[in-house]
Design a protein around this motif. Structure first.
Motif, PDB file in Angstrom:
ATOM      1  N   THR A 148       0.835  -1.200   0.000  1.00  0.00           N
ATOM      2  CA  THR A 148       0.000   0.000   0.000  1.00  0.00           C
ATOM      3  C   THR A 148       0.868   1.247   0.000  1.00  0.00           C
ATOM      4  O   THR A 148       0.669   2.177  -0.794  1.00  0.00           O
ATOM      5  CB  THR A 148      -0.930   0.019   1.237  1.00  0.00           C
ATOM      6  OG1 THR A 148      -1.748  -1.146   1.240  1.00  0.00           O
ATOM      7  CG2 THR A 148      -1.822   1.251   1.219  1.00  0.00           C
ATOM      8  N   ALA A 149       1.858   1.279   0.893  1.00  0.00           N
ATOM      9  CA  ALA A 149       2.759   2.428   0.980  1.00  0.00           C
ATOM     10  C   ALA A 149       3.646   2.531  -0.266  1.00  0.00           C
ATOM     11  O   ALA A 149       3.918   3.638  -0.759  1.00  0.00           O
ATOM     12  CB  ALA A 149       3.619   2.313   2.236  1.00  0.00           C
ATOM     13  N   TRP A 150       4.080   1.398  -0.780  1.00  0.00           N
ATOM     14  CA  TRP A 150       4.967   1.369  -1.944  1.00  0.00           C
ATOM     15  C   TRP A 150       4.280   1.967  -3.167  1.00  0.00           C
ATOM     16  O   TRP A 150       4.836   2.844  -3.842  1.00  0.00           O
ATOM     17  CB  TRP A 150       5.399  -0.068  -2.212  1.00  0.00           C
ATOM     18  CG  TRP A 150       6.299  -0.251  -3.404  1.00  0.00           C
ATOM     19  CD1 TRP A 150       5.927  -0.654  -4.655  1.00  0.00           C
ATOM     20  CD2 TRP A 150       7.714  -0.048  -3.458  1.00  0.00           C
ATOM     21  NE1 TRP A 150       7.015  -0.721  -5.481  1.00  0.00           N
ATOM     22  CE2 TRP A 150       8.130  -0.352  -4.768  1.00  0.00           C
ATOM     23  CE3 TRP A 150       8.664   0.347  -2.518  1.00  0.00           C
ATOM     24  CZ2 TRP A 150       9.466  -0.258  -5.161  1.00  0.00           C
ATOM     25  CZ3 TRP A 150       9.992   0.443  -2.915  1.00  0.00           C
ATOM     26  CH2 TRP A 150      10.377   0.139  -4.216  1.00  0.00           C
ATOM     27  N   TRP A 151       3.079   1.494  -3.465  1.00  0.00           N
ATOM     28  CA  TRP A 151       2.360   2.008  -4.638  1.00  0.00           C
ATOM     29  C   TRP A 151       1.812   3.404  -4.405  1.00  0.00           C
ATOM     30  O   TRP A 151       1.685   4.188  -5.344  1.00  0.00           O
ATOM     31  CB  TRP A 151       1.257   1.035  -5.034  1.00  0.00           C
ATOM     32  CG  TRP A 151       1.818  -0.234  -5.611  1.00  0.00           C
ATOM     33  CD1 TRP A 151       2.895  -0.353  -6.442  1.00  0.00           C
ATOM     34  CD2 TRP A 151       1.358  -1.571  -5.392  1.00  0.00           C
ATOM     35  NE1 TRP A 151       3.133  -1.672  -6.761  1.00  0.00           N
ATOM     36  CE2 TRP A 151       2.201  -2.447  -6.141  1.00  0.00           C
ATOM     37  CE3 TRP A 151       0.308  -2.132  -4.660  1.00  0.00           C
ATOM     38  CZ2 TRP A 151       2.023  -3.833  -6.151  1.00  0.00           C
ATOM     39  CZ3 TRP A 151       0.130  -3.500  -4.671  1.00  0.00           C
ATOM     40  CH2 TRP A 151       0.979  -4.342  -5.414  1.00  0.00           C
ATOM     41  N   ALA A 152       1.504   3.752  -3.151  1.00  0.00           N
ATOM     42  CA  ALA A 152       1.064   5.114  -2.851  1.00  0.00           C
ATOM     43  C   ALA A 152       2.202   6.113  -3.041  1.00  0.00           C
ATOM     44  O   ALA A 152       1.968   7.309  -3.219  1.00  0.00           O
ATOM     45  CB  ALA A 152       0.540   5.195  -1.416  1.00  0.00           C
ATOM     46  N   SER A 153       3.441   5.623  -3.027  1.00  0.00           N
ATOM     47  CA  SER A 153       4.608   6.480  -3.230  1.00  0.00           C
ATOM     48  C   SER A 153       4.893   6.727  -4.709  1.00  0.00           C
ATOM     49  O   SER A 153       5.898   7.354  -5.059  1.00  0.00           O
ATOM     50  CB  SER A 153       5.840   5.852  -2.574  1.00  0.00           C
ATOM     51  OG  SER A 153       5.639   5.708  -1.176  1.00  0.00           O
ATOM     52  N   GLY A 154       4.016   6.213  -5.568  1.00  0.00           N
ATOM     53  CA  GLY A 154       4.164   6.444  -7.001  1.00  0.00           C
ATOM     54  C   GLY A 154       5.018   5.428  -7.715  1.00  0.00           C
ATOM     55  O   GLY A 154       5.342   5.615  -8.906  1.00  0.00           O
ATOM     56  N   ASN A 155       5.390   4.359  -7.048  1.00  0.00           N
ATOM     57  CA  ASN A 155       6.180   3.314  -7.701  1.00  0.00           C
ATOM     58  C   ASN A 155       5.315   2.532  -8.693  1.00  0.00           C
ATOM     59  O   ASN A 155       4.107   2.381  -8.480  1.00  0.00           O
ATOM     60  CB  ASN A 155       6.753   2.357  -6.651  1.00  0.00           C
ATOM     61  CG  ASN A 155       7.786   3.043  -5.770  1.00  0.00           C
ATOM     62  OD1 ASN A 155       8.766   3.587  -6.262  1.00  0.00           O
ATOM     63  ND2 ASN A 155       7.555   3.039  -4.466  1.00  0.00           N
ATOM     64  N   PRO A 156       5.918   2.043  -9.767  1.00  0.00           N
ATOM     65  CA  PRO A 156       5.128   1.347 -10.800  1.00  0.00           C
ATOM     66  C   PRO A 156       4.481   0.073 -10.297  1.00  0.00           C
ATOM     67  O   PRO A 156       5.029  -0.634  -9.449  1.00  0.00           O
ATOM     68  CB  PRO A 156       6.160   1.048 -11.898  1.00  0.00           C
ATOM     69  CG  PRO A 156       7.487   1.101 -11.207  1.00  0.00           C
ATOM     70  CD  PRO A 156       7.346   2.118 -10.130  1.00  0.00           C
ATOM     71  N   GLU A 157       3.297  -0.189 -10.839  1.00  0.00           N
ATOM     72  CA  GLU A 157       2.557  -1.401 -10.481  1.00  0.00           C
ATOM     73  C   GLU A 157       3.165  -2.604 -11.209  1.00  0.00           C
ATOM     74  O   GLU A 157       3.892  -2.452 -12.191  1.00  0.00           O
ATOM     75  CB  GLU A 157       1.092  -1.224 -10.877  1.00  0.00           C
ATOM     76  CG  GLU A 157       0.436  -0.022 -10.198  1.00  0.00           C
ATOM     77  CD  GLU A 157      -0.906   0.315 -10.805  1.00  0.00           C
ATOM     78  OE1 GLU A 157      -1.253  -0.284 -11.856  1.00  0.00           O
ATOM     79  OE2 GLU A 157      -1.610   1.162 -10.240  1.00  0.00           O
ATOM     80  N   PRO A 158       2.900  -3.825 -10.734  1.00  0.00           N
ATOM     81  CA  PRO A 158       3.452  -5.019 -11.389  1.00  0.00           C
ATOM     82  C   PRO A 158       2.910  -5.186 -12.799  1.00  0.00           C
ATOM     83  O   PRO A 158       1.757  -4.838 -13.084  1.00  0.00           O
ATOM     84  CB  PRO A 158       3.017  -6.170 -10.474  1.00  0.00           C
ATOM     85  CG  PRO A 158       1.838  -5.637  -9.730  1.00  0.00           C
ATOM     86  CD  PRO A 158       2.093  -4.179  -9.549  1.00  0.00           C
ATOM     87  N   SER A 159       3.736  -5.702 -13.661  1.00  0.00           N
ATOM     88  CA  SER A 159       3.350  -5.904 -15.052  1.00  0.00           C
ATOM     89  C   SER A 159       2.971  -7.352 -15.319  1.00  0.00           C
ATOM     90  O   SER A 159       3.513  -8.273 -14.704  1.00  0.00           O
ATOM     91  CB  SER A 159       4.515  -5.510 -15.971  1.00  0.00           C
ATOM     92  OG  SER A 159       4.239  -5.849 -17.313  1.00  0.00           O
ATOM     93  N   GLU A 160       2.024  -7.525 -16.221  1.00  0.00           N
ATOM     94  CA  GLU A 160       1.609  -8.873 -16.612  1.00  0.00           C
ATOM     95  C   GLU A 160       2.641  -9.539 -17.506  1.00  0.00           C
ATOM     96  O   GLU A 160       2.561 -10.741 -17.781  1.00  0.00           O
ATOM     97  CB  GLU A 160       0.259  -8.827 -17.344  1.00  0.00           C
ATOM     98  CG  GLU A 160      -0.895  -8.276 -16.519  1.00  0.00           C
ATOM     99  CD  GLU A 160      -0.925  -6.762 -16.474  1.00  0.00           C
ATOM    100  OE1 GLU A 160      -0.093  -6.127 -17.180  1.00  0.00           O
ATOM    101  OE2 GLU A 160      -1.751  -6.208 -15.723  1.00  0.00           O
ATOM    102  N   THR A 161       3.637  -8.760 -17.960  1.00  0.00           N
ATOM    103  CA  THR A 161       4.632  -9.312 -18.886  1.00  0.00           C
ATOM    104  C   THR A 161       5.763 -10.056 -18.180  1.00  0.00           C
ATOM    105  O   THR A 161       6.632 -10.613 -18.835  1.00  0.00           O
ATOM    106  CB  THR A 161       5.244  -8.183 -19.738  1.00  0.00           C
ATOM    107  OG1 THR A 161       5.896  -7.250 -18.864  1.00  0.00           O
ATOM    108  CG2 THR A 161       4.171  -7.456 -20.529  1.00  0.00           C
ATOM    109  N   VAL A 162       5.763 -10.039 -16.845  1.00  0.00           N
ATOM    110  CA  VAL A 162       6.819 -10.735 -16.112  1.00  0.00           C
ATOM    111  C   VAL A 162       6.711 -12.233 -16.372  1.00  0.00           C
ATOM    112  O   VAL A 162       5.625 -12.809 -16.324  1.00  0.00           O
ATOM    113  CB  VAL A 162       6.696 -10.456 -14.600  1.00  0.00           C
ATOM    114  CG1 VAL A 162       7.787 -11.199 -13.839  1.00  0.00           C
ATOM    115  CG2 VAL A 162       6.780  -8.967 -14.331  1.00  0.00           C
TER     116      VAL A 162
END
Length: 314
Positions: A148-162
């Protein structure tokens, strides 16, 4: 990022840190035998909202319940504000929702220990089942709050391409840390129920054929912990070889925490697990889990960033 979202980011990290302190408080409750400090009443303490003329054990248990209540309010606030500040389907909303659900489970597990009197010197099967489940749920809660804190800090969300292999390796590392944590919770319970006066007397207890199975199991935790710890360190190092600098730094943090935790665990065992080293040992375990969740999120988010850059250049 709006000003409201910046304040939400600060709140999210603050709630995460506060929950770590609440978890350490729970370890103090167990280690001091204060779990029965409020009796079998829950959520009240000795059938009162505020206990009168409390004993030391009651003060410790009541303080933990009070801080736990604030932790619940903090997670609830994260969920409510996430729904107001982020659109539907946003990963911050998802993580905050999962954190709230896990907090409810956390409260119910903690309540069951009190209501069924699985505290103090109780050595029932029920307690031995709930204690590791409680630890696993606690780790999952910390993971959800971290995301929650990580993504609220503007970090990119996980990609389906992994690729699936990377995902499986990250899940395997997480499962290993959860296993070590659950075994550590049982070891801590064993230290409470069957304390050793010294390191050598503890070894004698563990090697005795007449020892309770919980004591005999105690010798396995450091072996599994060392294997998983250095395995996770190697995994993070290998997966971050071609990663961005931030992901590499998180990998370095994990490696450092593995080394520190190794010596913290060694000191804890050599000193026959006093309260102070137990709390420090748990604190480093929580820090390692949080660092690993951040590392996984950063690694999975890099694919999202790369995909976005390619789309913009096309």
């Amino acid at each position: 990022m709006t000003e409201s979202q910046r304040r939400y980011r600060l709140l999210a990290w603050s709630v995460l840190v506060f929950n770590v302190f609440v978890i350490l408080g729970g370890a103090i409750v167990r280690a001091t035998g204060s779990g029965d400090g409020c009796g079998a009443s829950w959520p009240t303490c000795t059938d009162r909202v505020f206990p009168s003329n409390p004993a030391v054990e009651t003060v410790i248990e009541f303080s933990h319940r009070l801080t736990s209540a604030f932790a619940i309010l903090g997670v609830l606030a994260l969920y409510v504000l996430a729904r107001r500040l982020y659109p539907g389907g946003h990963w911050v909303r998802k993580a905050a929702g999962i954190a709230l659900l896990l907090m409810v489970v956390e409260s119910l597990l903690g309540a069951s220990l009190v209501i069924f009197q699985w505290v103090d010197q109780d050595a029932s099967i029920g307690r031995m089942i709930v204690v590791p489940l409680h630890l696993i749920n606690t780790y999952l809660l910390l993971g959800a709050l971290t995301l929650t804190a990580w993504w609220a800090s503007g970090n990119p969300e996980p990609s389906e391409t992994v690729d699936g292999r990377t995902r499986r390796q990250l899940l395997l590392g997480a499962a290993g840390l959860l296993l070590v944590g659950a075994m550590g919770a049982l070891n801590a319970l064993s230290d409470t129920l069957y304390p050793a006066e010294s390191f050598f007397s503890g070894v004698q207890q563990e090697l005795s054929s007449d020892a309770p199975w919980l004591v005999q199991l105690r010798v396995l935790h450091p072996i599994v912990a060392v294997a998983v710890g250095f395995g996770v360190a190697y995994l993070s190092m290998r997966l971050s070889v071609s990663a961005a600098d931030r992901t590499k730094r998180l990998s370095a943090v994990i490696i450092g925490l593995v080394v520190v935790q190794f010596f913290a665990g060694l000191i804890n065992v050599m000193l026959a697990t006093p309260l102070e080293t137990q709390v420090v040992h748990l604190a480093f375990a929580d820090a390692m889990w949080i660092a690993y969740v951040m590392f996984a999120a950063a690694l999975l988010g890099e694919h999202r960033t790369a995909k976005t850059l390619i789309e913009r250049s096309a």
